[in-house]
Design an enzyme around this catalytic site. Structure first.
Site, PDB file in Angstrom:
ATOM      1  N   THR A  37       0.828  -1.220   0.000  1.00 40.53           N
ATOM      2  CA  THR A  37       0.000   0.000   0.000  1.00 40.53           C
ATOM      3  C   THR A  37       0.856   1.261   0.000  1.00 40.53           C
ATOM      4  OG1 THR A  37      -1.649  -1.222   1.248  1.00 40.53           O
ATOM      5  CG2 THR A  37      -1.862   1.181   1.237  1.00 40.53           C
TER       6      THR A  37
ATOM      7  N   SER B 253      -6.004   0.488  -2.883  1.00 40.27           N
ATOM      8  CA  SER B 253      -6.849  -0.434  -3.645  1.00 40.27           C
ATOM      9  C   SER B 253      -6.320  -0.628  -5.067  1.00 40.27           C
ATOM     10  CB  SER B 253      -8.285   0.102  -3.705  1.00 40.27           C
ATOM     11  OG  SER B 253      -8.795   0.249  -2.408  1.00 40.27           O
TER      12      SER B 253
ATOM     13  N   PHE C 142       0.708   2.338   6.045  1.00 42.04           N
ATOM     14  CA  PHE C 142      -0.122   1.360   6.782  1.00 42.04           C
ATOM     15  C   PHE C 142       0.562  -0.003   6.883  1.00 42.04           C
ATOM     16  CE2 PHE C 142      -3.859   3.707   4.552  1.00 42.04           C
ATOM     17  CZ  PHE C 142      -3.815   4.745   5.477  1.00 42.04           C
TER      18      PHE C 142
ATOM     19  N   THR D 176       2.065  -3.115   8.464  1.00 43.12           N
ATOM     20  CA  THR D 176       2.106  -3.876   9.718  1.00 43.12           C
ATOM     21  C   THR D 176       3.528  -4.379   9.952  1.00 43.12           C
ATOM     22  OG1 THR D 176      -0.184  -4.530   9.362  1.00 43.12           O
ATOM     23  CG2 THR D 176       1.074  -5.863  10.934  1.00 43.12           C
TER      24      THR D 176
ATOM     25  N   GLU E 151      -3.946 -15.185   1.986  1.00 46.89           N
ATOM     26  CA  GLU E 151      -4.046 -14.048   2.909  1.00 46.89           C
ATOM     27  C   GLU E 151      -5.500 -13.714   3.228  1.00 46.89           C
ATOM     28  OE1 GLU E 151      -0.066 -12.140   0.930  1.00 46.89           O
ATOM     29  OE2 GLU E 151      -1.863 -10.906   1.008  1.00 46.89           O
TER      30      GLU E 151
ATOM     31  N   ARG F 141     -25.626 -12.437  34.508  1.00 52.91           N
ATOM     32  CA  ARG F 141     -26.159 -11.098  34.806  1.00 52.91           C
ATOM     33  C   ARG F 141     -27.690 -11.155  34.927  1.00 52.91           C
ATOM     34  NH1 ARG F 141     -24.540  -5.915  36.414  1.00 52.91           N
ATOM     35  NH2 ARG F 141     -25.840  -4.342  35.360  1.00 52.91           N
TER      36      ARG F 141
ATOM     37  N   GLN G  98     -36.552 -13.568  25.600  1.00 59.77           N
ATOM     38  CA  GLN G  98     -36.690 -14.129  24.254  1.00 59.77           C
ATOM     39  C   GLN G  98     -36.036 -13.261  23.173  1.00 59.77           C
ATOM     40  OE1 GLN G  98     -40.535 -14.409  22.277  1.00 59.77           O
ATOM     41  NE2 GLN G  98     -40.088 -16.537  21.756  1.00 59.77           N
TER      42      GLN G  98
ATOM     43  N   GLY H 251     -23.513  -1.340  29.736  1.00 59.33           N
ATOM     44  CA  GLY H 251     -22.415  -0.400  29.980  1.00 59.33           C
ATOM     45  C   GLY H 251     -21.072  -1.095  30.119  1.00 59.33           C
TER      46      GLY H 251
ATOM     47  N   GLU I 191     -15.202  -3.467  -0.915  1.00 57.43           N
ATOM     48  CA  GLU I 191     -15.627  -2.981  -2.242  1.00 57.43           C
ATOM     49  C   GLU I 191     -14.768  -3.632  -3.338  1.00 57.43           C
ATOM     50  OE1 GLU I 191     -14.990  -1.043   0.388  1.00 57.43           O
ATOM     51  OE2 GLU I 191     -17.002  -0.334   0.865  1.00 57.43           O
TER      52      GLU I 191
HETATM   53  C1  LIG Z   1      -4.059  -1.351  10.425  1.00 61.69           C
HETATM   54  C2  LIG Z   1      -3.723  -1.565   8.995  1.00 61.69           C
HETATM   55  C3  LIG Z   1      -2.736  -2.476   8.634  1.00 61.69           C
HETATM   56  C4  LIG Z   1      -2.387  -2.649   7.295  1.00 61.69           C
HETATM   57  N1  LIG Z   1      -1.334  -3.477   6.970  1.00 61.69           N
HETATM   58  C5  LIG Z   1      -0.851  -3.466   5.698  1.00 61.69           C
HETATM   59  C6  LIG Z   1       0.368  -4.158   5.363  1.00 61.69           C
HETATM   60  O1  LIG Z   1       0.988  -4.833   6.201  1.00 61.69           O
HETATM   61  N2  LIG Z   1       0.832  -4.069   4.093  1.00 61.69           N
HETATM   62  C7  LIG Z   1       0.188  -3.357   3.133  1.00 61.69           C
HETATM   63  O2  LIG Z   1       0.664  -3.310   2.004  1.00 61.69           O
HETATM   64  N3  LIG Z   1      -0.969  -2.698   3.414  1.00 61.69           N
HETATM   65  C8  LIG Z   1      -1.494  -2.732   4.664  1.00 61.69           C
HETATM   66  N4  LIG Z   1      -2.649  -2.048   4.952  1.00 61.69           N
HETATM   67  C9  LIG Z   1      -3.295  -1.281   3.907  1.00 61.69           C
HETATM   68  C10 LIG Z   1      -4.665  -1.792   3.451  1.00 61.69           C
HETATM   69  O3  LIG Z   1      -4.530  -2.983   2.737  1.00 61.69           O
HETATM   70  C11 LIG Z   1      -5.301  -0.636   2.650  1.00 61.69           C
HETATM   71  O4  LIG Z   1      -5.685   0.355   3.587  1.00 61.69           O
HETATM   72  C12 LIG Z   1      -6.479  -1.073   1.807  1.00 61.69           C
HETATM   73  O5  LIG Z   1      -6.058  -1.917   0.769  1.00 61.69           O
HETATM   74  C13 LIG Z   1      -7.234   0.129   1.210  1.00 61.69           C
HETATM   75  O6  LIG Z   1      -6.384   1.028   0.591  1.00 61.69           O
HETATM   76  P1  LIG Z   1      -6.505   2.589   0.950  1.00 61.69           P
HETATM   77  O7  LIG Z   1      -6.471   2.705   2.432  1.00 61.69           O
HETATM   78  O8  LIG Z   1      -5.472   3.336   0.201  1.00 61.69           O
HETATM   79  O9  LIG Z   1      -7.953   3.017   0.479  1.00 61.69           O
HETATM   80  P2  LIG Z   1      -8.369   3.596  -0.963  1.00 61.69           P
HETATM   81  O10 LIG Z   1      -7.837   2.714  -2.028  1.00 61.69           O
HETATM   82  O11 LIG Z   1      -8.039   5.037  -1.018  1.00 61.69           O
HETATM   83  O12 LIG Z   1      -9.943   3.423  -0.913  1.00 61.69           O
HETATM   84  C14 LIG Z   1     -10.785   4.298  -0.153  1.00 61.69           C
HETATM   85  C15 LIG Z   1     -12.215   3.780  -0.211  1.00 61.69           C
HETATM   86  O13 LIG Z   1     -12.668   3.781  -1.584  1.00 61.69           O
HETATM   87  C16 LIG Z   1     -13.109   2.475  -1.942  1.00 61.69           C
HETATM   88  N5  LIG Z   1     -12.751   2.221  -3.353  1.00 61.69           N
HETATM   89  C17 LIG Z   1     -11.542   2.431  -3.950  1.00 61.69           C
HETATM   90  N6  LIG Z   1     -11.604   2.064  -5.251  1.00 61.69           N
HETATM   91  C18 LIG Z   1     -12.873   1.618  -5.467  1.00 61.69           C
HETATM   92  C19 LIG Z   1     -13.561   1.080  -6.617  1.00 61.69           C
HETATM   93  N7  LIG Z   1     -12.954   0.924  -7.806  1.00 61.69           N
HETATM   94  N8  LIG Z   1     -14.860   0.734  -6.465  1.00 61.69           N
HETATM   95  C20 LIG Z   1     -15.489   0.876  -5.275  1.00 61.69           C
HETATM   96  N9  LIG Z   1     -14.886   1.358  -4.156  1.00 61.69           N
HETATM   97  C21 LIG Z   1     -13.600   1.707  -4.267  1.00 61.69           C
HETATM   98  C22 LIG Z   1     -12.367   1.524  -1.029  1.00 61.69           C
HETATM   99  O14 LIG Z   1     -13.044   0.297  -0.905  1.00 61.69           O
HETATM  100  C23 LIG Z   1     -12.365   2.342   0.264  1.00 61.69           C
HETATM  101  O15 LIG Z   1     -13.585   2.168   0.929  1.00 61.69           O
HETATM  102  C24 LIG Z   1      -3.068  -1.910   6.293  1.00 61.69           C
HETATM  103  C25 LIG Z   1      -4.081  -1.032   6.644  1.00 61.69           C
HETATM  104  C26 LIG Z   1      -4.395  -0.830   7.966  1.00 61.69           C
HETATM  105  C27 LIG Z   1      -5.474   0.176   8.301  1.00 61.69           C
END
Ligand SMILES: Cc1cc2nc3c(=O)[nH]c(=O)nc-3n(C[C@H](O)[C@H](O)[C@H](O)COP(=O)(O)OP(=O)(O)OC[C@H]3O[C@@H](n4cnc5c(N)ncnc54)[C@H](O)[C@@H]3O)c2cc1C
Length: 386
Positions: free
Chosen positions: A125, A131, A155, A157, A240, A266, A277, A338, A365
């Protein structure tokens, strides 16, 4: 149907190990946002990082149901962050080393990873977009017998504490899918900086943004073939995403069990909560959803274990299991009133940890896009590594 006596013995011994070696430290690691190094080595000594790895490099080469148990038990100690740090190391970066690395690179990185002496991370990422994997901007330009890496990742890990990084970069920036390759980069290489990110959940795991400024690496650090990076990434997504589906059914099951126990103890209006129910019907529905996910995930694990290529099914597993886990954990928290909102009870942490499910490792998505292409357009994904 899927678990032998040996599997059950493994479950019990791993459960005991977690209670003895991990649980006493979890609250500290959640607060510090960092996991102490000694536990990685203990996991290594026990062989836990090598469940799916070849014996030649120190692994145990066991069937996939040992991994299923490993993932399920990790969820039951209720630290999504600790679990993520461990399973990301075992099933993200190490999967690439296992499938694509040369013998020399495996000796240098895979064996010490199995031993728990080296930690890795997988960097796909980017800040400009996660995405759209093929749209990444990080480049790896060949210069003599080196590659020069420039760009950034976010992002990630284990991005702060990892000793090596598995990085996807464009070797041919003009191309989209076919221009991408995968590299292993030693953490100590000049030009790498990392910044820790603060986040809603998974608080025990470190998540980082990484920058690469003219990072020079030997050409041998290319994993597999140049230009095949995108295909490798997609191929590993099957395992994965199934891992993330299994994590989801396991944490939902744990939340459900906890809620049922709480409701039996509780009292309100002169009777225990589990005699109402309306609540009983909610529990029945939660239970049905978790069971459906679990049985589906086991059946896909069996197909993957037997050599099936389960890209569509693993996408379906993650899509629905993470959605159902969020719903079940939301409802389980509600059963505690709570107390559900209090940090002294497990549901609060579960609630925030679970929310990453439909985002990380391919958003819901994007999974729907992949599934739609397969079920509507008849698209068929083929493995690149036999
Ligand atoms: C805690 C955490 C750990 C992670 N660990 C790793 C890691 O170890 N290695 C790594 O490489 N990544 C990691 N990630 C990244 C993660 O895989 C990405 O956050 C994820 O793939 C989404 O990419 P983005 O955040 O850039 O969102 P974006 O791509 O910017 O998307 C934003 C929103 O738009 C939607 N969207 C985008 N394109 C479309 C489309 N064509 N149609 C419909 N909806 C769409 C998406 O579904 C999302 O809801 C991690 C993320 C987090 C939060």
């Amino acid at each position: 149907m899927y678990f032998t006596e040996e599997h059950q013995l493994f479950r019990q011994s791993f459960r005991d190990f977690l209670q003895r070696e991990v649980v006493p430290h979890i609250d500290k690691w959640e607060k510090d946002g960092a996991i102490e190094r000694f536990i990685w080595e203990k996991f290594g000594e026990m062989g836990y990082f090598g469940l799916l790895q070849p014996e030649e490099y120190g692994g145990l080469n066991l069937d996939l149901f040992y991994t299923v148990i490993f993932l399920e038990e990790l969820q039951r100690i209720n630290s999504g962050g600790f679990a993520a740090a461990i399973w990301a190391n075992a099933y993200l970066n190490m999967s690439h080393l296992k499938a694509e690395a040369s013998h020399e690179i495996k000796q240098k990185y895979l064996t010490p990873s199995i031993e728990g002496k080296l930690i890795g991370c997988l960097c796909i990422t980017e800040p400009f977009g996660g995405s759209d994997v093929a749209g990444m901007r990080t480049t790896a330009i060949k210069k003599g017998d080196t590659y020069v890496i420039n760009g950034s990742k976010t992002f990630i890990t284990n991005g702060l504490f990892a000793d090596y990084l598995i990085v996807a970069a464009k070797t041919n920036p003009e191309e989209k899918h076919r221009g991408m390759s995968i590299f292993v980069i030693d953490r100590n290489t000049a030009g790498i900086t990392a910044t820790k990110l603060d986040k809603l959940g998974w608080r025990a795991s470190d998540t980082a943004e990484l920058a690469f400024d003219n990072v020079v690496i030997p050409a041998e650090n290319l994993l597999g073939e140049e230009g095949k990076g995108f295909a490798y990434i997609m191929q590993h997504f099957a395992l994965e995403r199934l891992v993330m589906g299994i994590n989801a059914h396991a944490r939902a099951e744990y939340a459900l069990e906890y809620a049922i126990k709480y409701m039996g103890e509780r009292e309100a209006f002169g009777k225990t909560l589990d005699k109402n129910q309306a609540l009983r019907h909610t529990i029945a529905e939660m239970s049905a959803k978790v069971d459906m996910c679990k049985e589906y995930n086991y059946s896909i694990a069996k197909r993957l274990n037997d050599g099936g290529y389960v890209v569509k099914e693993a996408s379906m597993s993650k899509l629905l299991s993470t959605k159902i886990a969020d719903e079940v954990i939301y409802d389980a928290l509600q059963m505690l009133g709570g107390y559900g909102y209090m940090e002294d009870y497990p549901l609060a942490r579960m609630f925030r940890d679970s929310r990453i499910g439909p985002i990380g490792g391919g958003t819901s998505e994007i999974l729907k896009e992949i599934i739609a292409k397969m079920v509507i357009d008849g698209k068929d994904y083929k493995p690149v590594i036999k």
